[in-house]
Design a protein around this motif. Structure first.
Motif, short mmCIF file in Angstrom:
data_model
loop_
_atom_site.label_atom_id
_atom_site.label_comp_id
_atom_site.label_asym_id
_atom_site.label_seq_id
_atom_site.Cartn_x
_atom_site.Cartn_y
_atom_site.Cartn_z
N LYS A 48 0.80 -1.22 0.00
CA LYS A 48 0.00 0.00 0.00
C LYS A 48 0.83 1.27 0.00
O LYS A 48 0.38 2.30 -0.48
N ALA A 49 2.05 1.24 0.52
CA ALA A 49 2.87 2.45 0.59
C ALA A 49 3.91 2.48 -0.54
O ALA A 49 3.87 3.36 -1.39
N ALA A 50 4.82 1.56 -0.53
CA ALA A 50 5.89 1.49 -1.54
C ALA A 50 6.27 0.02 -1.69
O ALA A 50 7.19 -0.47 -1.03
N SER A 51 5.57 -0.66 -2.56
CA SER A 51 5.75 -2.10 -2.73
C SER A 51 7.17 -2.44 -3.20
O SER A 51 7.74 -1.76 -4.05
N PHE A 52 7.74 -3.50 -2.60
CA PHE A 52 9.03 -4.00 -3.05
C PHE A 52 9.14 -5.48 -2.70
O PHE A 52 8.45 -5.99 -1.84
N VAL A 53 10.02 -6.16 -3.41
CA VAL A 53 10.28 -7.58 -3.19
C VAL A 53 11.49 -7.69 -2.26
O VAL A 53 12.56 -7.19 -2.59
N ARG A 73 10.00 -9.89 7.66
CA ARG A 73 9.47 -9.68 9.01
C ARG A 73 9.20 -8.21 9.32
O ARG A 73 8.28 -7.88 10.04
N GLN A 74 10.04 -7.33 8.80
CA GLN A 74 9.97 -5.91 9.13
C GLN A 74 8.79 -5.19 8.48
O GLN A 74 8.20 -4.30 9.08
N PHE A 75 8.44 -5.55 7.25
CA PHE A 75 7.41 -4.83 6.51
C PHE A 75 6.12 -5.64 6.43
O PHE A 75 6.16 -6.86 6.34
N PRO A 76 4.98 -4.95 6.41
CA PRO A 76 3.70 -5.66 6.39
C PRO A 76 3.40 -6.26 5.01
O PRO A 76 3.83 -5.72 3.98
N TYR A 77 2.71 -7.39 5.03
CA TYR A 77 2.20 -7.97 3.79
C TYR A 77 0.75 -7.54 3.69
O TYR A 77 -0.06 -7.84 4.57
N GLU A 78 0.40 -6.82 2.63
CA GLU A 78 -0.94 -6.27 2.49
C GLU A 78 -1.67 -6.81 1.27
O GLU A 78 -2.58 -6.20 0.76
#
Length: 85
Positions: A48-53, A73-78
């Protein structure tokens, strides 16, 4: 190049998300790099903010894999996918 495959399940409030991580082991570092191991997940995070792999480079398979897992772990999966129960 040799490929190594790993998986991790991220627990979220909306359910469990399964990530597959591929670590590529190069015989010699790619041009511009000094390390031989590159890990990359199969799904993007933080959509939702700045998608990255999530990905990571390292001098060992575990350092590259560790960097990738830390980002998962650090970033949400949306997204909408969930792991099979």
């Amino acid at each position: 190049m040799q490929l190594h495959h790993f998986s991790i399940v991220k627990h979220t409030a909306n359910g469990d998300i399964k990530f597959a991580i591929t670590v590529k082991e190069f015989a010699v570092p790619p041009p511009g790099q000094r390390v031989r191991f590159y890990a990359e997940a199969d799904k993007a995070v933080n959509q939702k903010a700045a998608s990255f792999v999530p990905c990571g480079w390292g001098t060992s398979i575990f350092s590259a894999l560790g960097d990738c897992v830390r980002l998962i772990r650090q970033f949400p999966y949306e997204g909408g996918e969930r792991a099979a129960s």
